[in-house]
Design a protein around this motif. Structure first.
Motif, PDB file in Angstrom:
ATOM      1  N   ARG A  84       4.363  23.864  10.587  1.00 23.93           N
ATOM      2  CA  ARG A  84       3.233  24.153   9.698  1.00 23.93           C
ATOM      3  C   ARG A  84       1.904  24.141  10.463  1.00 23.93           C
ATOM      4  NH1 ARG A  84       3.233  19.612   5.868  1.00 23.93           N
ATOM      5  NH2 ARG A  84       1.371  20.641   5.016  1.00 23.93           N
ATOM      6  N   TYR A  85       1.772  23.160  11.384  1.00 22.49           N
ATOM      7  CA  TYR A  85       0.527  23.054  12.156  1.00 22.49           C
ATOM      8  C   TYR A  85       0.365  24.271  13.076  1.00 22.49           C
ATOM      9  CZ  TYR A  85      -3.104  20.982  15.104  1.00 22.49           C
ATOM     10  OH  TYR A  85      -4.271  20.740  15.779  1.00 22.49           O
ATOM     11  N   LEU A  86       1.441  24.651  13.729  1.00 22.25           N
ATOM     12  CA  LEU A  86       1.397  25.793  14.647  1.00 22.25           C
ATOM     13  C   LEU A  86       1.140  27.085  13.885  1.00 22.25           C
ATOM     14  CD1 LEU A  86       1.678  26.646  17.588  1.00 22.25           C
ATOM     15  CD2 LEU A  86       4.155  26.777  17.268  1.00 22.25           C
ATOM     16  N   ARG A  87       1.743  27.184  12.645  1.00 22.09           N
ATOM     17  CA  ARG A  87       1.522  28.371  11.828  1.00 22.09           C
ATOM     18  C   ARG A  87       0.064  28.467  11.400  1.00 22.09           C
ATOM     19  NH1 ARG A  87       4.808  27.374   7.592  1.00 22.09           N
ATOM     20  NH2 ARG A  87       6.628  28.240   8.686  1.00 22.09           N
ATOM     21  N   ALA A 101       0.851  -1.201   0.000  1.00 24.35           N
ATOM     22  CA  ALA A 101       0.000   0.000   0.000  1.00 24.35           C
ATOM     23  C   ALA A 101       0.872   1.230   0.000  1.00 24.35           C
ATOM     24  CB  ALA A 101      -0.915  -0.003   1.231  1.00 24.35           C
ATOM     25  N   ALA A 102       0.401   2.255  -0.682  1.00 27.82           N
ATOM     26  CA  ALA A 102       1.192   3.484  -0.784  1.00 27.82           C
ATOM     27  C   ALA A 102       1.372   4.106   0.587  1.00 27.82           C
ATOM     28  CB  ALA A 102       0.487   4.463  -1.714  1.00 27.82           C
ATOM     29  N   PRO A 103       2.601   4.441   0.945  1.00 30.11           N
ATOM     30  CA  PRO A 103       2.835   5.066   2.244  1.00 30.11           C
ATOM     31  C   PRO A 103       2.354   6.503   2.240  1.00 30.11           C
ATOM     32  CG  PRO A 103       4.855   5.036   0.979  1.00 30.11           C
ATOM     33  CD  PRO A 103       3.843   4.283   0.170  1.00 30.11           C
ATOM     34  N   PRO A 104       2.081   7.045   3.413  1.00 30.45           N
ATOM     35  CA  PRO A 104       1.679   8.456   3.465  1.00 30.45           C
ATOM     36  C   PRO A 104       2.815   9.324   2.991  1.00 30.45           C
ATOM     37  CG  PRO A 104       2.198   7.638   5.657  1.00 30.45           C
ATOM     38  CD  PRO A 104       2.207   6.456   4.729  1.00 30.45           C
ATOM     39  N   PRO A 105       2.491  10.522   2.503  1.00 28.49           N
ATOM     40  CA  PRO A 105       3.543  11.413   2.018  1.00 28.49           C
ATOM     41  C   PRO A 105       4.603  11.601   3.087  1.00 28.49           C
ATOM     42  CG  PRO A 105       1.369  12.325   1.584  1.00 28.49           C
ATOM     43  CD  PRO A 105       1.155  11.128   2.438  1.00 28.49           C
ATOM     44  N   PRO A 106       5.895  11.408   2.669  1.00 25.84           N
ATOM     45  CA  PRO A 106       6.947  11.596   3.698  1.00 25.84           C
ATOM     46  C   PRO A 106       7.035  13.025   4.172  1.00 25.84           C
ATOM     47  CG  PRO A 106       7.908  11.444   1.528  1.00 25.84           C
ATOM     48  CD  PRO A 106       6.494  11.145   1.323  1.00 25.84           C
ATOM     49  N   GLU A 107       7.418  13.178   5.445  1.00 25.16           N
ATOM     50  CA  GLU A 107       7.533  14.525   6.013  1.00 25.16           C
ATOM     51  C   GLU A 107       8.733  15.212   5.417  1.00 25.16           C
ATOM     52  OE1 GLU A 107       8.373  16.360  10.396  1.00 25.16           O
ATOM     53  OE2 GLU A 107       6.778  14.903  10.154  1.00 25.16           O
ATOM     54  N   GLU A 108       8.591  16.487   5.170  1.00 25.25           N
ATOM     55  CA  GLU A 108       9.673  17.255   4.581  1.00 25.25           C
ATOM     56  C   GLU A 108      10.878  17.207   5.500  1.00 25.25           C
ATOM     57  OE1 GLU A 108       8.398  21.181   3.434  1.00 25.25           O
ATOM     58  OE2 GLU A 108       6.327  20.502   3.449  1.00 25.25           O
ATOM     59  N   ALA A 109      12.028  17.060   4.882  1.00 30.13           N
ATOM     60  CA  ALA A 109      13.251  17.057   5.676  1.00 30.13           C
ATOM     61  C   ALA A 109      13.427  18.412   6.338  1.00 30.13           C
ATOM     62  CB  ALA A 109      14.444  16.731   4.772  1.00 30.13           C
ATOM     63  N   HIS A 110      13.750  18.379   7.644  1.00 32.00           N
ATOM     64  CA  HIS A 110      13.922  19.648   8.362  1.00 32.00           C
ATOM     65  C   HIS A 110      14.971  19.459   9.437  1.00 32.00           C
ATOM     66  CE1 HIS A 110      12.976  23.480  10.198  1.00 32.00           C
ATOM     67  NE2 HIS A 110      12.924  22.858  11.366  1.00 32.00           N
ATOM     68  N   MET A 134      13.276  25.805  18.308  1.00 30.25           N
ATOM     69  CA  MET A 134      13.138  25.015  19.529  1.00 30.25           C
ATOM     70  C   MET A 134      12.994  23.524  19.240  1.00 30.25           C
ATOM     71  SD  MET A 134      13.384  27.599  21.424  1.00 30.25           S
ATOM     72  CE  MET A 134      13.203  26.817  23.024  1.00 30.25           C
ATOM     73  N   GLY A 135      13.530  23.029  18.115  1.00 29.40           N
ATOM     74  CA  GLY A 135      13.496  21.604  17.819  1.00 29.40           C
ATOM     75  C   GLY A 135      12.206  21.128  17.209  1.00 29.40           C
ATOM     76  N   LEU A 136      11.327  22.056  16.789  1.00 29.70           N
ATOM     77  CA  LEU A 136      10.061  21.655  16.178  1.00 29.70           C
ATOM     78  C   LEU A 136      10.300  21.046  14.794  1.00 29.70           C
ATOM     79  CD1 LEU A 136       7.904  24.803  17.046  1.00 29.70           C
ATOM     80  CD2 LEU A 136       7.843  22.583  18.190  1.00 29.70           C
ATOM     81  N   THR A 137       9.515  20.012  14.438  1.00 28.50           N
ATOM     82  CA  THR A 137       9.605  19.427  13.091  1.00 28.50           C
ATOM     83  C   THR A 137       8.884  20.342  12.113  1.00 28.50           C
ATOM     84  OG1 THR A 137       7.557  18.181  13.306  1.00 28.50           O
ATOM     85  CG2 THR A 137       9.576  17.130  14.111  1.00 28.50           C
ATOM     86  N   GLU A 138       9.100  20.069  10.821  1.00 27.19           N
ATOM     87  CA  GLU A 138       8.438  20.892   9.803  1.00 27.19           C
ATOM     88  C   GLU A 138       6.915  20.795   9.919  1.00 27.19           C
ATOM     89  OE1 GLU A 138       7.945  23.604   6.907  1.00 27.19           O
ATOM     90  OE2 GLU A 138       9.840  23.004   7.856  1.00 27.19           O
ATOM     91  N   THR A 139       6.414  19.571  10.172  1.00 30.25           N
ATOM     92  CA  THR A 139       4.961  19.404  10.331  1.00 30.25           C
ATOM     93  C   THR A 139       4.448  20.195  11.526  1.00 30.25           C
ATOM     94  OG1 THR A 139       5.016  17.212   9.330  1.00 30.25           O
ATOM     95  CG2 THR A 139       3.123  17.720  10.729  1.00 30.25           C
ATOM     96  N   SER A 189       3.395  17.161  21.562  1.00 31.65           N
ATOM     97  CA  SER A 189       4.803  17.281  21.201  1.00 31.65           C
ATOM     98  C   SER A 189       5.239  18.744  21.199  1.00 31.65           C
ATOM     99  CB  SER A 189       5.041  16.656  19.829  1.00 31.65           C
ATOM    100  OG  SER A 189       6.401  16.819  19.442  1.00 31.65           O
ATOM    101  N   ILE A 190       4.404  19.611  20.632  1.00 32.23           N
ATOM    102  CA  ILE A 190       4.720  21.044  20.597  1.00 32.23           C
ATOM    103  C   ILE A 190       4.829  21.620  22.014  1.00 32.23           C
ATOM    104  CG2 ILE A 190       3.837  23.317  19.935  1.00 32.23           C
ATOM    105  CD1 ILE A 190       2.583  21.928  17.461  1.00 32.23           C
ATOM    106  N   ASN A 191       3.864  21.291  22.852  1.00 37.42           N
ATOM    107  CA  ASN A 191       3.881  21.789  24.233  1.00 37.42           C
ATOM    108  C   ASN A 191       5.134  21.334  24.981  1.00 37.42           C
ATOM    109  OD1 ASN A 191       1.522  23.301  24.266  1.00 37.42           O
ATOM    110  ND2 ASN A 191       0.236  21.526  24.735  1.00 37.42           N
ATOM    111  N   GLU A 192       5.508  20.079  24.762  1.00 39.06           N
ATOM    112  CA  GLU A 192       6.675  19.533  25.456  1.00 39.06           C
ATOM    113  C   GLU A 192       7.956  20.237  25.019  1.00 39.06           C
ATOM    114  OE1 GLU A 192       8.957  15.245  26.143  1.00 39.06           O
ATOM    115  OE2 GLU A 192       7.081  15.355  24.996  1.00 39.06           O
ATOM    116  N   LYS A 193       8.117  20.491  23.714  1.00 41.25           N
ATOM    117  CA  LYS A 193       9.341  21.100  23.207  1.00 41.25           C
ATOM    118  C   LYS A 193       9.449  22.580  23.605  1.00 41.25           C
ATOM    119  CE  LYS A 193       9.770  17.933  19.279  1.00 41.25           C
ATOM    120  NZ  LYS A 193       9.695  17.765  17.802  1.00 41.25           N
ATOM    121  N   LEU A 194       8.332  23.247  23.735  1.00 40.99           N
ATOM    122  CA  LEU A 194       8.358  24.680  24.051  1.00 40.99           C
ATOM    123  C   LEU A 194       8.224  24.975  25.545  1.00 40.99           C
ATOM    124  CD1 LEU A 194       6.189  26.172  21.152  1.00 40.99           C
ATOM    125  CD2 LEU A 194       8.663  25.890  21.273  1.00 40.99           C
ATOM    126  N   PHE A 195       8.088  23.922  26.358  1.00 42.37           N
ATOM    127  CA  PHE A 195       7.853  24.143  27.785  1.00 42.37           C
ATOM    128  C   PHE A 195       9.040  24.846  28.447  1.00 42.37           C
ATOM    129  CE2 PHE A 195       7.829  23.081  32.277  1.00 42.37           C
ATOM    130  CZ  PHE A 195       6.528  23.385  32.619  1.00 42.37           C
TER     131      PHE A 195
END
Length: 498
Positions: free
Chosen positions: A433-436, A409-418, A425-430, A461-467
């Motif tokens: 984008r979500y926070l934006r 089965a086709a995998p979900p679109p890979p996350e952009e390299a970041h 603060m170590g946030l991933t690209e996703t 994850s966002i809350n933990e990294k920005l705490f």
């Protein structure tokens, strides 16, 4: 001749009594001696006449009236009388020497009944003479028992004369100090209670709310415990009042020459002190060097018979300025809560009003944050989720035919390299984008669909990294819709727009 013989026998009996020979306490009764009516009306027992002689003795020359009272009192310590007296005795600083013969007999007859537990109404001056005796240890076995006798008489006689309260409280306190009794005996006296509450306020920086608020309420002229708003919101009022008082004290520490405590209650100073003021008292101990410490801010010292007292000599009652402060807390909190009926605003400084309003706002914000539900993930269930995902993946793979390449089965679109940086603060690209999308009016749902991520997982994850940066949760999520906290919105935009 018979009368003369009896009189001589009485004199000998008095001498033996004074010298301690064949000692027995006896009540003096008038004997049927043949006298005129005028003589009988003014008859004075021999013991009383001898007592009067002490004031005229060589030993009394140059001595104070207090000394004479003490010596006469010790001489008459065990005397009892039985005389039907119906007169009165009124005198400031009353003593035996100030009484006429009938009054003297009337006093000793009344005292005899008091010592037997029969406390009846009499002239107030008689009552004070009896109190003076107890203060001077006349008819008292030891100081501890003397204090009990004073208390019992006070409680019994104040029914007739409540006015003795204003003297007895001070004299009881002085009694404990002078005779060196346990300081715990002073706890019920209001003056000591004032010191204990003031000691709490002097520890403003370290005292807990549980001890600070009762101290504020006890020293305040405004009886906040009767406030309708306080009865319904006691915890909130106590927290705001204590925080505001701390901030008020800190303001005075930084911006005024004297502290807030000095402004409200004056300074701790040492002043001359008269022990047992307004009482007839002979200082038979005359301490050379004596100190009695009630607490860290209240002590008595006697050096060579001269007494001083160190304490806060300002207002020692319920404080009006402190009352205005607590009333302002009540008033401003009612306004913020929309509580009816409101209170008329108290006249306080703009600085103090600003302090109270700021502490109310801080308390309400902390309360709001504490009430936000926290999303908790049970990490123990993650392994089961992974196993279920692997089973699903295997079922989606088509069985391999000879010479064919298996198709999955086709995998979900890979996350952009970041590459995480210090700025984001170590946030991933996703996550960025979500926070934006949350902050700038985008479509958070589209980010979730494209990445295949769960909203709860991303938010956590966002809350933990920005705490570490914010010291708080930056996105609220109660299972409905994620919502950035408004206070942090501008700073978060600076992170995601880089």
């Amino acid at each position: 001749m018979e009368n003369i013989k009896r009189f001589i026998e009485q004199l000998l009996s008095d001498k033996k009594l004074r010298e301690g020979k064949n000692f027995t306490t006896r009540v003096y009764h008038d004997e049927p001696i043949l006298q005129t009516a005028a003589q009988m009306a003014n008859y004075l027992p021999p013991r009383c006449r001898k007592m009067r002689g002490i004031a005229r003795s060589h030993a009394a020359l140059g001595k104070s009236a207090d000394w004479v009272f003490y010596q006469q009192g010790k001489f008459m310590e065990d005397f009892e009388d039985d005389f039907d007296y119906h007169g009165t005795f009124i005198r400031y600083f009353p003593t035996y020497q100030a009484m006429n013969d009938l009054q003297l007999r009337g006093y000793f007859s009344w005292r005899t009944k008091v010592r037997r537990g029969e406390v009846g109404r009499t002239s107030l001056s008689f009552a004070f003479v009896y109190i003076y005796e107890l203060l001077n240890q006349i008819g008292v076995p030891d100081p501890a028992e003397g204090l009990c006798m004073l208390r019992r008489f006070w409680k019994s006689y104040r029914v007739f004369e409540p006015s003795i309260d204003r003297y007895m409280r001070a004299w009881l306190s002085d009694y404990v100090v002078y005779y060196g009794l346990d300081r715990s005996l002073l706890r019920e006296l209001s003056d000591v209670a004032f010191d204990e509450n003031l000691l709490v306020l002097l520890r403003t920086g370290t005292a807990e709310d549980l001890e600070m608020f009762p101290a504020l309420a006890a020293l305040s002229s405004y009886r906040i415990e009767h406030s309708r708003f306080y009865k319904q919101h006691s915890a909130e009022v106590e927290a705001v009042a204590c925080a505001s008082f701390r901030a008020w004290a800190e303001y005075y520490e930084k911006n005024r020459q004297k502290s807030l405590i000095e402004k409200l209650f004056g300074r701790k100073i040492t002043c001359p002190y008269q022990i047992f003021q307004s009482a007839v008292f002979y200082d038979q101990r005359r301490y050379e060097d004596y100190t009695y410490e009630i607490n860290a801010i209240h002590r008595y010292t006697c050096k060579k018979g001269v007494w001083t007292c160190e304490k806060y000599f300002g207002s020692r009652g319920r404080n009006r300025e402190l009352g205005a402060f607590l009333r302002a807390v009540d008033c401003l909190m009612r306004q913020e809560y929309g509580f009816h009926p409101p209170l008329k605003e108290e006249k306080i400084t703009k600085v103090l009003q600003g302090i109270i309003r700021r502490e109310i706002a801080r308390y309400l914000e902390l309360k709001r944050r504490s009430e936000v539900p926290k999303v908790e993930i049970d990490l123990t269930k993650l392994q089961g989720i992974r196993q279920a995902a692997e089973i699903t993946r295997d079922r989606l793979i088509v069985d391999e035919e000879p010479g064919e390449i298996p198709i999955a089965a086709a995998p979900p679109p890979p996350e952009e390299a970041h590459e995480p940086s210090e700025d984001d603060m170590g946030l991933t690209e996703t996550e960025i984008r979500y926070l934006r999308a949350l902050l700038c009016g985008g479509d958070p749902g589209a980010v979730l669909r494209e990445s295949g991520a769960l909203a709860s997982v991303l938010v956590d994850s966002i809350n933990e990294k920005l705490f570490d940066r914010f010291g708080d949760t930056v996105i609220l999520y109660d299972g409905d819709a994620p919502e950035p906290i408004e206070d942090y919105a501008e700073e978060l935009k600076g992170i995601v727009e880089r």
